[in-house]
Design a protein around this motif. Structure first.
Motif, PDB file in Angstrom:
ATOM      1  N   GLN A 107       0.977  -1.229   0.116  1.00 16.42           N
ATOM      2  CA  GLN A 107      -0.066  -0.075   0.067  1.00 16.42           C
ATOM      3  C   GLN A 107       0.927   1.329   0.037  1.00 16.42           C
ATOM      4  N   THR A 108       1.974   1.304   0.885  1.00 18.31           N
ATOM      5  CA  THR A 108       2.691   2.503   0.833  1.00 18.31           C
ATOM      6  C   THR A 108       3.538   2.549  -0.286  1.00 18.31           C
ATOM      7  N   ILE A 109       4.048   1.466  -0.992  1.00 15.89           N
ATOM      8  CA  ILE A 109       4.730   1.702  -2.039  1.00 15.89           C
ATOM      9  C   ILE A 109       3.544   1.956  -3.355  1.00 15.89           C
ATOM     10  N   ASP A 110       2.436   1.732  -3.229  1.00 10.23           N
ATOM     11  CA  ASP A 110       1.584   2.136  -4.215  1.00 10.23           C
ATOM     12  C   ASP A 110       1.455   3.812  -4.098  1.00 10.23           C
ATOM     13  N   TRP A 111       1.196   4.225  -2.821  1.00 10.11           N
ATOM     14  CA  TRP A 111       1.251   5.953  -2.578  1.00 10.11           C
ATOM     15  C   TRP A 111       2.394   6.433  -3.375  1.00 10.11           C
ATOM     16  N   LEU A 112       3.532   6.073  -3.182  1.00 10.09           N
ATOM     17  CA  LEU A 112       4.668   6.746  -3.284  1.00 10.09           C
ATOM     18  C   LEU A 112       5.485   6.440  -4.376  1.00 10.09           C
ATOM     19  N   THR A 113       5.188   5.418  -5.340  1.00  9.76           N
ATOM     20  CA  THR A 113       5.879   5.285  -6.511  1.00  9.76           C
ATOM     21  C   THR A 113       4.761   5.366  -7.792  1.00  9.76           C
ATOM     22  N   ASP A 114       5.517   5.566  -9.067  1.00  2.77           N
ATOM     23  CA  ASP A 114       4.582   5.411 -10.278  1.00  2.77           C
ATOM     24  C   ASP A 114       4.469   3.991 -10.644  1.00  2.77           C
ATOM     25  N   ALA A 115       3.691   3.734 -11.806  1.00  2.00           N
ATOM     26  CA  ALA A 115       3.106   2.385 -11.994  1.00  2.00           C
ATOM     27  C   ALA A 115       4.535   1.513 -12.416  1.00  2.00           C
ATOM     28  N   GLU A 116       5.441   2.065 -13.055  1.00  2.00           N
ATOM     29  CA  GLU A 116       6.744   1.064 -13.464  1.00  2.00           C
ATOM     30  C   GLU A 116       7.443   0.825 -12.082  1.00  2.00           C
TER      31      GLU A 116
END
Length: 214
Positions: A107-116
């Motif tokens: 979830q945190t990765i989803d918030w803070l990074t773009d799709a790639e």
């Protein structure tokens, strides 16, 4: 690319506040960095990193000369942007994203990074979990963080930060046995991360768009 993220830690509760930290500015000053006493609640920043028309030697401090024109272009498009505050936020992001990767916090990765970047990180997490491996990693310190490049193209701002950090890392198998690393010996890590944001979109959020090794 993902070798650099096998290592550290920053408190997870900061994730919800990260975007507000990455690069807010309240004035329209020409210098890239305002004096620390003018930025309420911001950590002290030496005046010597202010970039003037004839900049002082900042190559060993916070902004490399190659990034100066790009940063000015970002400020011209978004006068609320502040370099010193962005850099502090980038350091927090570095720790939070590493911590999320090590813990498998999608979830945190989803918030803070773009799709790639998200796809690459979550793919590594999936492979690690399938193998039954867990990470016990710790960010010991960020020794240096320097903005090495900045640009605006097609309305998208990009800022590259080079992090020199010390990280302790341990990998355990499904039985809890150490199969790699040591928490008593920190390893020097040199990472190059690029953050991106669409300017004039009404969205202040910066996301990690690329990672590499220095």
């Amino acid at each position: 690319m993902l070798v650099v993220v096998l290592l550290g830690m920053v408190a997870g509760f900061l994730a919800l506040r990260l975007y507000a930290v990455l690069g807010k500015r309240t004035g329209h000053e020409q210098p890239l960095v305002r004096p620390a006493e003018e930025r309420v609640g911001a950590p002290p920043v030496p005046r010597t990193i202010d970039v003037q028309p004839e900049p002082r030697d900042v190559s060993q401090r916070h902004v490399e000369p190659a990034a100066e024109n790009g940063l000015r272009a970002i400020i011209a498009s978004d006068p609320t942007f502040d370099v010193a505050e962005f850099l502090e936020g980038a350091k927090s992001a570095y720790g939070m994203i590493l911590d999320a990767f090590w813990k498998g916090d999608r979830q945190t990765i989803d918030w803070l990074t773009d799709a790639e970047v998200k796809a690459a990180f979550t793919g590594e997490i999936d492979a690690r979990e399938a193998a039954g491996h867990t990470l016990e990693n710790r960010l010991v310190s960020i020794e240096r963080a320097v903005i090495s490049d900045a640009s605006v193209a097609a309305g998208i701002a990009r800022i590259t930060v080079r992090f020199d950090a010390d990280i302790a890392a341990v990998t355990r198998d499904a039985e809890g046995n150490v199969i790699a690393g040591s928490l008593t010996d920190a390893v020097e890590t040199h990472d190059v991360w690029t953050f991106a944001r669409t300017l004039k979109s009404g969205d202040p959020n910066w996301k990690l768009s690329d990672t590499d090794e220095a």
